[in-house]
Design a protein around this motif. Structure first.
Motif, PDB file in Angstrom:
ATOM      1  N   LEU A 184      12.294 -18.477 -36.225  1.00 10.06           N
ATOM      2  CA  LEU A 184      11.735 -19.124 -34.879  1.00 10.06           C
ATOM      3  C   LEU A 184      12.782 -19.830 -34.039  1.00 10.06           C
ATOM      4  N   ILE A 185      13.562 -20.194 -34.595  1.00 12.62           N
ATOM      5  CA  ILE A 185      14.724 -20.967 -33.636  1.00 12.62           C
ATOM      6  C   ILE A 185      15.690 -19.963 -32.870  1.00 12.62           C
ATOM      7  N   ASP A 186      15.706 -19.003 -33.535  1.00 15.01           N
ATOM      8  CA  ASP A 186      16.477 -17.798 -32.798  1.00 15.01           C
ATOM      9  C   ASP A 186      15.703 -17.141 -31.740  1.00 15.01           C
ATOM     10  N   GLN A 187      14.356 -16.860 -32.108  1.00 17.67           N
ATOM     11  CA  GLN A 187      13.658 -16.288 -30.877  1.00 17.67           C
ATOM     12  C   GLN A 187      13.045 -16.946 -29.977  1.00 17.67           C
ATOM     13  N   TYR A 188      13.046 -18.300 -30.064  1.00 17.43           N
ATOM     14  CA  TYR A 188      12.471 -19.089 -29.041  1.00 17.43           C
ATOM     15  C   TYR A 188      13.552 -20.182 -28.793  1.00 17.43           C
ATOM     16  N   GLU A 220      13.714 -21.784 -49.281  1.00 20.93           N
ATOM     17  CA  GLU A 220      14.664 -20.838 -49.100  1.00 20.93           C
ATOM     18  C   GLU A 220      13.890 -20.018 -47.753  1.00 20.93           C
ATOM     19  N   ARG A 221      12.673 -19.250 -48.079  1.00 20.91           N
ATOM     20  CA  ARG A 221      11.891 -18.517 -47.318  1.00 20.91           C
ATOM     21  C   ARG A 221      11.371 -19.571 -45.909  1.00 20.91           C
ATOM     22  N   ALA A 222      11.105 -20.767 -46.478  1.00 17.83           N
ATOM     23  CA  ALA A 222      10.296 -21.786 -45.295  1.00 17.83           C
ATOM     24  C   ALA A 222      11.549 -21.859 -44.197  1.00 17.83           C
ATOM     25  N   ALA A 223      12.779 -21.959 -44.902  1.00 17.17           N
ATOM     26  CA  ALA A 223      13.975 -22.414 -43.923  1.00 17.17           C
ATOM     27  C   ALA A 223      14.419 -21.098 -43.339  1.00 17.17           C
ATOM     28  N   THR A 224      14.391 -20.000 -43.751  1.00 15.24           N
ATOM     29  CA  THR A 224      14.572 -18.473 -43.075  1.00 15.24           C
ATOM     30  C   THR A 224      13.751 -18.454 -42.084  1.00 15.24           C
ATOM     31  N   LEU A 225      12.314 -18.741 -42.225  1.00 13.00           N
ATOM     32  CA  LEU A 225      11.438 -18.594 -41.240  1.00 13.00           C
ATOM     33  C   LEU A 225      11.559 -19.442 -40.014  1.00 13.00           C
ATOM     34  N   ARG A 261      12.153 -30.189 -33.161  1.00  8.88           N
ATOM     35  CA  ARG A 261      11.327 -30.283 -34.126  1.00  8.88           C
ATOM     36  C   ARG A 261      11.769 -29.215 -35.387  1.00  8.88           C
ATOM     37  N   TRP A 262      11.679 -28.024 -34.877  1.00  9.01           N
ATOM     38  CA  TRP A 262      11.973 -26.899 -35.839  1.00  9.01           C
ATOM     39  C   TRP A 262      13.383 -27.022 -36.549  1.00  9.01           C
ATOM     40  N   VAL A 263      14.320 -27.294 -35.766  1.00 14.48           N
ATOM     41  CA  VAL A 263      15.759 -27.600 -36.270  1.00 14.48           C
ATOM     42  C   VAL A 263      15.654 -28.587 -37.275  1.00 14.48           C
ATOM     43  N   PHE A 264      15.061 -29.863 -37.036  1.00  7.28           N
ATOM     44  CA  PHE A 264      14.867 -31.051 -37.775  1.00  7.28           C
ATOM     45  C   PHE A 264      14.406 -30.443 -39.093  1.00  7.28           C
ATOM     46  N   THR A 265      13.087 -29.736 -38.805  1.00 12.97           N
ATOM     47  CA  THR A 265      12.392 -29.382 -40.189  1.00 12.97           C
ATOM     48  C   THR A 265      13.262 -28.600 -41.059  1.00 12.97           C
ATOM     49  N   ARG A 266      14.086 -27.450 -40.456  1.00 10.68           N
ATOM     50  CA  ARG A 266      14.698 -26.742 -41.116  1.00 10.68           C
ATOM     51  C   ARG A 266      15.783 -27.522 -41.971  1.00 10.68           C
ATOM     52  N   GLY A 267      16.485 -28.694 -41.480  1.00 12.37           N
ATOM     53  CA  GLY A 267      17.348 -29.292 -42.080  1.00 12.37           C
ATOM     54  C   GLY A 267      16.843 -30.230 -43.212  1.00 12.37           C
ATOM     55  N   PHE A 268      15.458 -30.438 -43.113  1.00 14.07           N
ATOM     56  CA  PHE A 268      14.737 -31.240 -44.374  1.00 14.07           C
ATOM     57  C   PHE A 268      14.547 -30.239 -45.140  1.00 14.07           C
ATOM     58  N   GLN A 297      22.464 -32.438 -37.197  1.00 12.69           N
ATOM     59  CA  GLN A 297      23.457 -32.629 -36.200  1.00 12.69           C
ATOM     60  C   GLN A 297      23.003 -32.089 -34.807  1.00 12.69           C
ATOM     61  N   GLN A 298      22.650 -30.885 -35.206  1.00 16.36           N
ATOM     62  CA  GLN A 298      22.133 -30.066 -33.803  1.00 16.36           C
ATOM     63  C   GLN A 298      20.806 -30.501 -33.223  1.00 16.36           C
ATOM     64  N   CYS A 299      20.188 -31.231 -34.138  1.00 15.36           N
ATOM     65  CA  CYS A 299      18.723 -31.736 -33.345  1.00 15.36           C
ATOM     66  C   CYS A 299      19.102 -33.000 -32.611  1.00 15.36           C
ATOM     67  N   LEU A 300      20.075 -33.682 -33.163  1.00 13.68           N
ATOM     68  CA  LEU A 300      20.792 -34.926 -32.400  1.00 13.68           C
ATOM     69  C   LEU A 300      21.164 -34.504 -31.042  1.00 13.68           C
ATOM     70  N   GLU A 301      21.897 -33.310 -30.962  1.00 15.37           N
ATOM     71  CA  GLU A 301      22.509 -32.897 -30.008  1.00 15.37           C
ATOM     72  C   GLU A 301      21.808 -32.246 -28.707  1.00 15.37           C
ATOM     73  N   SER A 302      20.638 -31.697 -29.295  1.00 17.48           N
ATOM     74  CA  SER A 302      19.871 -30.816 -28.505  1.00 17.48           C
ATOM     75  C   SER A 302      18.473 -31.502 -27.764  1.00 17.48           C
TER      76      SER A 302
END
Lengths: 301, 956
Positions: B423-427, B414-419, B435-442, B458-463
């Motif tokens: 990262l995704i929001d700040q950068y 949970e915390r890993a995904a939140t972190l 890669r970050w979005v994919f990892t969060r999905g994982f 899906q977002q990773c696919l589109e971005s």
């Protein structure tokens, strides 16, 4: 027939006697050689011979006896230029034995000379004090760690030489270690480590700390501590590096990291280090003293 | 770099004695020259200049003598020329008139070939003169002649060294290396040998012969405690180390780097060596004027000069130490020496004297070292300190990513995904965003948040561009359906993906997962077809072992035991933990086929292997070996197997099945043995002795296991107090990390029942240390129960879901389902709670108390839903079917009475309470007196009701 003057014969006889005494380490002979009068030279230029003592408040008293009676001269320490003690031949012989690394034979001589001078250490030139820095090591070798600590602590305030101070510090740590004083040893080792550069020529503090941890079953701490000097050692020889390797190997084994233990053992051999004499670690040598496995022990696999 | 320019030195001492004596005696008759100088006076002046090393003056005087007295008999006398020619030539050589010097040296050799003593001197310096005139070939020949004429003398090695240098600098590198090696292998003085070795090293480095450089560097006993050329060795080692590091030869790079001391140490040592070399030089100048000694003097002078230059350039150069340590640390890190790398990077990162950019880099690599050691808590701490110390560093995003990874490894998904979300929001424009979005999905997948995971994939696919990551995102999108057990959609997506990824490296994965999904969907034949396709098309793929296991499981399920055994046999030890799995599955097949002999030898073979992976379940294998022998009636074989299992694995906290082994041993003690094999003592005596000896020997783990077994025996004999006392004593004396999974679980449950808060520590240790053992179910359940008791039902739910998901057949599964119902009810979700209780009622194994509690839960839920009739129905089922559970029955009576009143059925309410009171074993005294009071109250209400009815009837 050649006639030698009587004075010459006396000198030869005395020399032979001294040789026999010194080399035979006869206690009485040593005491005789050291028991003569002491010469004191003051800064004012006066030179006197007599029996020297120290008062409780740090003054020096020279007692001179003559047929007419007895005179006692009292000096402030700062009035003294030099003190010359009898027994120079013993000092020379002790120096020879130390150079030959024969501390066993040097010990009684050093002990006697130290006893003669220990009350007057502030008045002895540093170069003359250096002789005594071997005494703690001799005591340690002879299984007298308490004496080693006492002498080291007496000498330390009077020495500036960095190397010799280090040597005495080490003797203090080793003395505590031999006496099994765990906490004190640990603190001394920590202080020793704090004073050392990364690339030191000794790993004593690290070894002691790691050894204490290992003895208590704190294998993880023992591993990390013993690895420190291993990492920061190069080709320049480092004392106790072999012991640190042995501890790191044993700790890795206890942590079930046998691959690391093998790697360290191989590296230890490559670096030409022998397994140290240490009862606690002896079983691990047997475990790892074998041909490396080409698969599991190859770090580049 | 050296030049061909000779570093010649004072040679005057060679001729000092000779010149003074001979020049004086040769010219007794004084011959007058021009301007009043006689030949003798000029020779004396020239000799004096030569003696004092004033070669410029000496050369001019020799020129002048030649000009004035060339025709004079005395001047041309052989005796004089034998002396003059070498002196003049040498003076010219020293004032850079090498061509003329060479001519005079040649003339001497031509005219006086028998002058053996001077010839050596002349030959050596003739070679030097050739060097200075860039006539390398002639110089080489001259040195060679010198070597030949001085064979076996140490001076020959000096000429050989110079010749090797010439070969090297004229491009004949291989010849030079060969010659250096010959010098090194020869019996020449150590200093020359070492120099030859060092120059060979430098030549091989310059020529790019990395292996040769490595061999020279690592196989030479350099004796650095005395060698003067420390700096040269250090720089060479540094260079070779860097090259080896670049070629991923980490162990060798590390060894090379060990030859490089930090700059301050190197300077200190170099100063000491220079001092020693100067002392050696002083000693050599005290020697007599033998030509051989003079050559050595020149050698030492050159050496001292070179050392001075090295020292100077070392002192002038920027400090290499930190950069070097960074590379040294890297070689350790990549060479699987994480602890050592950690120490290097930490030292750099925490040293305020190191340049900031290097500290940042070192700190980052320190995190990587901790990560490489899988020390996740430490990784987290180091990474967090990086963020605090270097918030502006461009590496901060990578560090945050590593922190998230550390949380993942610590199972705090949970915390890993939140972190990662931060990262995704700040950068939002960072190139690593997909890669970050994919990892969060994982990570979302790991916490069963499948819809969120799919959004990310899906977002990773589109971005991002349609690259490998995009393909992975599609695969994981499909797999998220698989993990959610929505197999039809998973199959659809995998089939679509398979069609679009014809030549992608992911294609084999797609086929494998399709087979796996079809298996889960119970389409076994179709799954087998896909597996066949997989094996045929991708025989070398990384999932072949998994696929073999899957095939084995499918065939086993279909009863094709031999086919399954063949499939499992394809799994090799390289497959890691799949190998023990396949082995134990094969064991199950033998068991099902009642092939006990084969089963025993199968496990025995497994146990003798030396290539087993970690966690190879050896104690379990021993258990099954013993069990198979027991089935064969070979008690005498089974017995030692079980005993061996206990001796070898009893004290290993990771060992499995120790309780089963104890149970088997217990059973065997009661069986008939052949007389010779009969155990000397009864099981209880053996157990008691074993408990004592393990305590004495400090075998804490084994001791706790024996006590657990004994406590279990006590419970079976209804000696609960003794059982609990024994467990509590063991808990008090055994450190947490010495306990095995089963003890941790049982200890936690006992402590939880006794309401000790420390139960949590046992459950957490169990879950963390044994994440793959079935005993972890006790941890999940215990943690859920604790949270429920602490009024945190929302925190209890995930543990229960985890238990249901991961261990549906766990012995505590029914208790967990019951608790799940209670938790859902507490969370205000009565419908979901009823569904869980109903599910529990379908579990036949849970008949009895659990079913009664489920009924109670349903009744309470209906009460919450304000459906009293339904609730009453369930309460009635309890007190009609489960009368043995008096507490539950009492509550059911009292609750249903209340509900009857609620629906205005006062009579039924009263009757229910009367029935309750009719049974003297039900209820506490206060409950019973309350029931009596209620009956009285209801009676009065009923009377009033009766009165009202009578009045209604009596109304006209």
């Amino acid at each position: 027939m050649i006639k030698f003057p009587s004075k010459f014969l006396v000198v030869v006889f005395t020399f032979c006697l001294l040789k026999i005494t010194v080399f035979g380490q006869d206690e009485k002979g040593i005491a005789t050689l050291l028991s003569g009068p002491v010469s004191v030279t003051t800064k004012a230029g006066a030179s006197l011979q007599g029996s020297l003592s120290r008062t409780e408040d740090g003054l020096l008293q020279l007692q001179i006896k003559s047929e007419d009676g007895e005179a006692i001269f009292t000096y402030q320490p700062e009035e003294i230029r030099a003190i010359f003690f009898p027994g120079g031949i013993l000092v020379n012989r002790a120096g020879e034995l130390i150079r030959e690394d024969n501390l066993t034979e040097a010990l009684p001589l050093l002990e006697a000379i130290y006893e003669q001078r220990s009350n007057f250490l502030p008045f002895v030139a540093e170069s003359d004090l250096l002789l005594f820095t071997a005494l703690p090591s001799a005591y340690l070798d002879a299984g007298k760690p308490a004496n080693a600590i006492a002498v080291s602590r007496n000498l330390l305030p009077h020495l500036q030489n960095f190397r010799q101070r280090e040597r005495l510090d080490e003797a203090v740590i080793l003395g505590h270690f031999s006496l099994g004083l765990r906490e004190e040893t640990k603190n001394l080792a920590a202080s020793w480590i704090g004073k050392r550069d990364l690339y030191s020529d000794s790993a004593l503090g690290w070894w002691i700390q790691a050894h204490l941890d290992f003895g208590k079953g704190n294998y993880r701490e023992a591993l990390w501590t013993s690895l420190h000097p291993i990492v920061f050692s190069g080709q320049i020889p480092m004392k106790y590096l072999d012991s640190c390797y042995a501890l790191a190997i044993a700790a890795s084994h206890e942590l079930k990291n046998e691959v690391k233990a093998h790697l360290l053992y191989t590296e230890m051999q490559t670096r030409g280090l022998d397994w140290p004499e240490d009862e606690l670690l002896a079983p691990y040598r047997i475990l790892y003293n074998r041909s490396p496995d080409p698969i599991t022990d190859n770090p580049n696999k | 770099m050296e030049t061909m320019q000779s570093r010649c030195v004072s040679w005057n001492s060679i001729f000092r004695v000779i010149a003074i004596s001979l020049i004086g005696s040769l010219f007794l008759p004084i011959v007058h020259g021009q301007e009043g100088d006689t030949l003798q006076s000029l020779l004396q002046k020239a000799s004096a200049a030569f003696q004092s090393g004033q070669y410029e003056s000496a050369a001019m005087l020799f020129d002048s003598i030649e000009e004035q007295f060339v025709e004079e008999e005395e001047y041309r006398a052989v005796a004089l020329q034998k002396i003059l020619l070498p002196m003049r030539a040498y003076s010219l050589l020293r004032v850079d008139r090498a061509g003329e010097a060479a001519a005079f040296f040649e003339l001497f050799l031509e005219n006086y070939p028998l002058e053996a003593e001077k010839r050596n001197f002349v030959r050596f310096h003739l070679a030097q003169a050739y060097e200075q005139t860039d006539d390398a070939d002639k110089a080489i020949v001259a040195y060679q002649q010198f070597e030949a004429e001085n064979k076996g003398r140490p001076e020959a090695s000096l000429a050989a060294l110079r010749r090797a240098d010439l070969l090297r600098f004229t491009g004949r590198v291989d010849e030079s290396i060969q010659l250096y090696n010959e010098i090194y292998a020869g019996g020449t003085p150590l200093g020359v040998r070492r120099q030859a070795r060092l120059r060979a090293l430098q030549a091989t480095i310059a020529a790019g012969h990395l292996d040769l450089s490595r061999d020279i560097l690592l196989n030479t006993p350099w004796r650095v405690e005395t060698m003067p050329e420390l700096a040269q060795l250090a720089f060479s080692a540094h260079g070779v180390g860097d090259q080896l590091l670049a070629e991923s030869r980490y162990a060798e790079a590390t060894r090379c780097y060990r030859l490089v001391p930090p700059k301050n140490v190197l300077i200190k040592k170099q100063i000491e060596r220079l001092r020693d070399t100067r002392a050696a030089l002083r000693n050599s100048t005290r020697l007599t004027a033998e030509p051989g000694k003079a050559l050595w003097r020149e050698y030492y002078t050159n050496l001292a000069q070179k050392l001075e230059e090295d020292l100077q350039s070392l002192q002038d150069s920027p400090d290499y130490t930190s950069g070097f340590f960074l590379r040294y640390g890297q070689s350790l890190l990549l060479g699987d020496r994480g602890e050592e790398a950690w120490l290097v990077f930490q030292t750099l990162a925490e040293n305020p004297e190191v340049e900031n950019s290097l500290r940042v880099e070192a700190h980052y690599r320190w995190i990587l070292a901790a990560r490489a050691l899988s020390l996740w808590n430490e990784t987290l701490e180091i990474a967090q300190s990086f963020q605090r110390r270097h918030p502006e560093s461009p590496l901060v995003t990578q560090v945050i990513f590593l922190v998230a990874e550390a949380y993942k490894e610590l199972r705090d998904y949970e915390r890993a995904a939140t972190l990662l979300g931060t990262l995704i929001d700040q950068y939002p424009k960072h190139p690593q965003l997909p890669r970050w979005v994919f990892t969060r999905g994982f990570y979302y997948t790991l916490i069963s948040r499948y819809p969120s995971a799919r959004e990310d994939f899906q977002q990773c696919l589109e971005s991002g561009p349609p690259d490998r990551l995009g393909e992975e995102a599609r695969l994981w999108h499909a797999l998220s359906w698989f993990f959610e057990k929505n197999y039809p959609i998973a199959v659809d997506e995998l089939v679509a993906l398979g069609k679009s990824l014809k030549h992608s490296p992911l294609q084999p994965d797609v086929v494998y997962w399709l087979a796996s999904t079809l298996y889960s969907q119970k389409e076994f034949d179709s799954a087998l077809e896909h597996l066949d396709l997989y094996f045929k098309k991708y025989p070398g793929h990384r999932r072949v072992a998994e696929a073999s296991v899957l095939r084995g499981d499918i065939l086993m399920g279909q009863g094709e035991l031999l086919g399954a055994a063949v499939a499992f046999s394809k799994v090799t030890p390289e497959a890691g933990r799949l190998f023990p799995y396949a082995t134990f599955q094969t064991g199950k097949i033998y068991r099902a086929m009642e092939e006990f002999e084969r089963m025993a030898s199968h496990f025995e073979n497994y146990l003798t292997r030396t290539d087993l992976p970690a966690n190879s379940r050896k104690s379990e294998a021993l258990y099954w070996t013993g069990w198979a022998y027991e089935q064969l009636g070979r008690i005498e074989s089974a017995f030692p197997v079980f005993t061996e299992a206990l001796v070898s694995h009893g004290n290993d906290p990771a060992a499995t099945d120790i309780q089963l082994i104890l149970k088997s041993l217990h059973r065997l003690h009661n069986k008939r043995f052949p007389a010779s094999e009969k155990p000397a003592e009864s099981f209880s005596l053996w157990l008691s002795n074993e408990i004592k000896s393990t305590q004495t020997d400090g075998k804490i783990t084994y001791h706790s296991r024996l006590n657990l077994y004994l406590a279990d025996l006590y419970e079976k004999e209804n000696r609960f107090e003794e059982a609990n006392a024994l467990m509590m004593e063991t808990i008090r004396n055994a450190p947490l990390d010495s306990l095995g999974a089963e003890f941790l679980g049982w200890a936690g449950l006992l402590l939880g029942d006794l309401e000790f808060p420390s139960a949590k520590d046992y459950f957490e240790a169990l879950v963390e240390r044994f994440p793959e053992r079935p005993e972890r179910g006790m941890g999940y359940y215990g943690l859920a129960k604790q949270r429920f008791k602490n009024k945190r039902p929302e925190q209890a739910l995930p543990w229960l879901e985890k238990l249901a998901d991961e261990l549906p057949a766990h012995p505590l599964a029914a208790d967990a389902t019951l608790l799940q119902g209670k938790v859902l009810a507490e969370l205000g979700k009565p419908h979901e709670a009823i569904a869980r209780f109903e599910a529990l009622l379908k579990i036949k194994m849970a008949r009895g108390r659990l079913h009664a509690e489920a009924l109670l839960g349903i009744a309470r839920s209906y009460r919450l839903l304000n459906e009293p009739e339904k609730a009453i129905g369930y309460y009635q089922r309890i007190f009609t079917v489960y009368r043995a559970y008096t507490v539950l029955v009492s509550e059911s009576y009292l609750q249903s009475a209340e509900l009857f009143e609620e629906i205005n059925n006062l009579r039924a309410a009263r009757d229910t309470l009367e029935e309750f009171l009719d049974n003297p074993g039900l209820g506490q005294p206060e409950q019973r007196s309350l029931a009596r009071a209620e009956i009285a109250r209801l009676e009065s209400l009923l009377k009033m009701e009766q009165t009202e009815v009578t009045m209604e009837i009596s109304q006209p």
